[in-house]
Scaffold this active site. Structure first.
Site, PDB file in Angstrom:
ATOM      1  N   LYS A 101       0.701  -1.255   0.077  1.00  0.00           N
ATOM      2  CA  LYS A 101       0.156  -0.105  -0.040  1.00  0.00           C
ATOM      3  C   LYS A 101       0.771   1.206   0.093  1.00  0.00           C
ATOM      4  CE  LYS A 101      -1.816   2.619   3.245  1.00  0.00           C
ATOM      5  NZ  LYS A 101      -1.878   4.014   2.506  1.00  0.00           N
ATOM      6  N   GLY A 133       7.574   5.762   7.587  1.00  0.00           N
ATOM      7  CA  GLY A 133       6.671   6.787   7.819  1.00  0.00           C
ATOM      8  C   GLY A 133       6.921   7.259   9.276  1.00  0.00           C
ATOM      9  N   SER A 134       5.711   7.700   9.654  1.00  0.00           N
ATOM     10  CA  SER A 134       6.097   8.580  11.018  1.00  0.00           C
ATOM     11  C   SER A 134       5.968   7.513  12.214  1.00  0.00           C
ATOM     12  CB  SER A 134       4.348   9.452  11.084  1.00  0.00           C
ATOM     13  OG  SER A 134       3.552   8.684  11.719  1.00  0.00           O
ATOM     14  N   VAL A 142       2.488   6.318  13.723  1.00  0.00           N
ATOM     15  CA  VAL A 142       1.954   5.215  12.830  1.00  0.00           C
ATOM     16  C   VAL A 142       2.907   3.839  13.065  1.00  0.00           C
ATOM     17  CG1 VAL A 142       1.493   4.189  10.616  1.00  0.00           C
ATOM     18  CG2 VAL A 142       0.873   6.587  11.303  1.00  0.00           C
ATOM     19  N   GLY A 143       4.237   4.128  13.123  1.00  0.00           N
ATOM     20  CA  GLY A 143       5.236   2.965  13.339  1.00  0.00           C
ATOM     21  C   GLY A 143       4.928   2.361  14.741  1.00  0.00           C
ATOM     22  N   GLU A 176      10.887   2.010   9.634  1.00  0.00           N
ATOM     23  CA  GLU A 176      12.019   3.199   9.434  1.00  0.00           C
ATOM     24  C   GLU A 176      11.355   4.476   9.805  1.00  0.00           C
ATOM     25  OE1 GLU A 176      15.102   3.016   8.943  1.00  0.00           O
ATOM     26  OE2 GLU A 176      15.257   0.815   8.263  1.00  0.00           O
ATOM     27  N   CYS A 234      13.527  11.964   5.895  1.00  0.00           N
ATOM     28  CA  CYS A 234      13.586  11.600   7.186  1.00  0.00           C
ATOM     29  C   CYS A 234      15.128  11.629   7.720  1.00  0.00           C
ATOM     30  CB  CYS A 234      13.311   9.847   7.457  1.00  0.00           C
ATOM     31  SG  CYS A 234      14.051   9.168   6.169  1.00  0.00           S
ATOM     32  N   GLU A 265      10.550  16.029  15.104  1.00  0.00           N
ATOM     33  CA  GLU A 265      10.819  16.093  13.753  1.00  0.00           C
ATOM     34  C   GLU A 265       9.809  16.939  13.200  1.00  0.00           C
ATOM     35  OE1 GLU A 265       9.656  12.567  11.425  1.00  0.00           O
ATOM     36  OE2 GLU A 265      11.603  12.826  10.403  1.00  0.00           O
TER      37      GLU A 265
HETATM   38  C1  UN1 Z   1      13.776   9.045   3.625  1.00  0.00           C
HETATM   39  O1  UN1 Z   1      13.518  10.247   3.732  1.00  0.00           O
HETATM   40  O2  UN1 Z   1      12.924   8.345   4.129  1.00  0.00           O
HETATM   41  O3  UN1 Z   1      19.444   9.380   2.058  1.00  0.00           O
HETATM   42  C2  UN1 Z   1      14.707   8.337   2.896  1.00  0.00           C
HETATM   43  C3  UN1 Z   1      18.619  10.118   1.610  1.00  0.00           C
HETATM   44  C4  UN1 Z   1      17.564   9.354   0.694  1.00  0.00           C
HETATM   45  C5  UN1 Z   1      16.438   8.561   1.347  1.00  0.00           C
HETATM   46  C6  UN1 Z   1      15.820   9.178   2.315  1.00  0.00           C
HETATM   47  N1  UN1 Z   1      18.351   8.599  -0.183  1.00  0.00           N
HETATM   48  O4  UN1 Z   1      18.480  10.904   1.739  1.00  0.00           O
END
Ligand code: UN1
Length: 494
Positions: A174, A227-228, A231-232, A249, A283, A384
């Site tokens: 999804k 994701g956030s 939610v994780g 992640e 992230c 964040e």
């Molecule tokens: C993300 O923001 O979830 O290293 C991944 C990086 C990218 C991937 C980011 N290759 O910024």
């Protein structure tokens, strides 16, 4: 005519049983990019059934041949790179150059993982008993549920789907309903490359409907989520209830440390790209710039000069660095953090507002925002923000900078600018993070290295690189006794 994408279940493109669709909005213009199915628990159930049915067959299909399909998929992605990049900019907002980079990331990981078909290595080892052979082999887990975010709408699905497939799993996937098109296009590419019916299934929809159904479904053996943190955490708890493995992640609060001996211009380049590329919606985005006191003024002046000149706008336009944020909800959240920063006593140097000029008023644009005098305890130094907002913080010296950098609950990416090799190496060891960059920004990981974080960022595993396969395989230890007699481990040893 706006295109309507369908779900892909058991090799058929079908409408959701909800008979409803969701609009995918271009965050730069407010226009509808496409529609996708508002998938629900019933759709997920069909998809899981298909994935379960096809698992045994796919598991016994030779891995090198699974890899060949992925090589073909990588070639198709290469042919479509420009078209996909443009669609990516439209649905996500990041500029075209970055969108091309993201499609390239998907191509790279697909190629890299395709080669795993001829590896999937286990290990052989010794036995404590004579005439006995021991080894372990890797096997697929089963049906994998994948839930991916909008900020890398093809990059992140490509980190998850190819490794799960090459390892012999079947999938229910999804993508985010805020940017589903690229995930759907990836599924189309894999279908064209020859992934058999039912092996890869797609259900689009909201997190609360389709996402929740995937999370709770008892027929799913492993959950892979990016994701956030909120939610994780929920997925982790739900996964635990049915004892399925979960890989998460999640967020980051990534620091760039600038020491007094650093090449300041280089540090400024890194900070601008790390904080305002992808409108700060990575992230791995730079969220805190921790500067040694003696160069704080000089760094800040140079940095501000650059931030003032950042072009904000529709990512399809030449010269735009920072695009919009993804939707109205995120915009409100980011503006809320800015407000909080001011209330808690940080000094707003630039930005801090929604942009409402002619070029921006239809989209969700926030002016690149820089706070100074930020203290480690402030909300904007801890949480964040996931937008074009960065905090400048003062450090007394190297040790103080490292302490501040580590004083958050997250641990994804970490960067330090210095010309002192001893400090650089010390920092590499002291960083509480999954990624460390020396004299380079916090963003921009390469696909053949493991990606992920420590502390509140993840659940411990890594994606990409040599670790990618581990998430999607179980280990089976095998003992072969060719002595022809009963040999008892731990007892019959001589
Ligand atoms: C993300 O923001 O979830 O290293 C991944 C990086 C990218 C991937 C980011 N290759 O910024």
């Amino acid at each position: 005519m706006v295109k309507t994408y369908l779900n892909y279940i058991n090799g058929k493109w079908t409408r959701s049983s909800s008979r409803k669709t969701l609009n995918n909005i271009n965050p730069a213009t407010g226009e509808i990019v496409c529609k996708c199915q508002a998938g629900n628990a019933k759709d997920v159930d069909f998809a899981v059934k298909a994935a379960r049915d096809k698992f045994k067959k796919w598991k016994s299909f030779p891995p090198p041949m699974r890899g060949e399909i992925l090589f073909k998929a990588a070639r198709i992605l290469e042919e479509r790179k420009e078209k996909l990049a443009k669609l990516l900019t439209k649905e996500n907002g990041k500029n075209l150059e970055e969108a091309r980079g993201e499609v390239q990331e998907a191509i790279d990981i697909t190629k890299y993982i395709a080669g795993e078909g001829r590896r999937l290595l286990g290990e052989t080892t010794t036995s404590e008993l004579p005439d006995k052979f021991a080894m372990f082999v890797r096997e697929p887990i089963g049906v994998v549920g994948m839930i991916t975010p909008w900020n890398f709408p093809i990059g992140i699905p490509a980190w998850k789907i190819p490794p799960a497939l090459v390892a012999g799993n079947t999938i229910v996937f999804k993508p985010s309903s805020d940017a589903p098109a690229l995930g759907i296009e990836l599924v189309k590419v894999l279908e064209e490359a020859g992934i058999p019916k039912g092996v890869l299934n797609l259900v689009t929809g909201s997190g609360s409907s389709a996402g929740e159904a995937i999370t709770r479904h008892k027929g799913i053996d492993h959950l892979s989520f990016t994701g956030s943190t909120d939610v994780g955490t929920h997925i982790y708890v739900e996964g635990a209830k049915k004892l399925s493995s979960v890989e998460l992640e999640m967020g980051g609060k990534n620091p760039e440390i600038v020491l007094a001996d650093a090449n300041l211009d280089l540090a400024v380049d890194g900070a601008v790209w790390g904080a305002f590329g992808t409108a700060g919606q990575r992230c791995t985005a730079t969220s805190r710039i921790i500067v040694e006191k003696s160069v704080l003024k000089k760094f800040t002046a140079k940095f501000l000069k650059r931030v003032k000149n950042i072009k904000v706008g529709n990512g399809l336009k030449k010269g735009v660095l920072t695009g919009p944020v993804i939707n109205a909800g995120q915009m409100t959240k980011i503006l809320g953090y800015i407000d909080r920063g001011e209330k808690e006593g940080a000094k707003l140097l630039i930005g801090g507002k929604r942009m409402t000029g002619k070029e921006h008023k239809k989209g969700f644009f926030i002016a690149p925002t820089v706070f100074a005098d930020v203290k480690p305890g402030m909300t904007i130094a801890q949480e964040e923000i996931f937008g074009p907002v960065v905090c400048i913080m003062e450090a007394k010296n190297f040790d103080d900078a490292v302490r501040i950098a580590n004083s958050v609950n997250y641990g994804l990416s970490w960067s330090i600018y210095t010309r002192d090799v001893n400090k650089a190496l010390k920092a590499m060891r002291l960083a509480e993070s999954g990624l460390v960059y020396i004299n380079a920004p916090t963003i921009g990981a390469e696909v053949h290295l493991p990606f992920g974080g420590v502390k509140g960022t993840g659940s411990g595993g890594r994606e990409a690189g040599t670790e990618a396969i581990k998430e999607f395989t179980e280990i089976k230890s095998v003992f072969i006794d060719y002595s022809g007699r009963l040999q008892r481990a731990q007892i019959d040893i001589k």
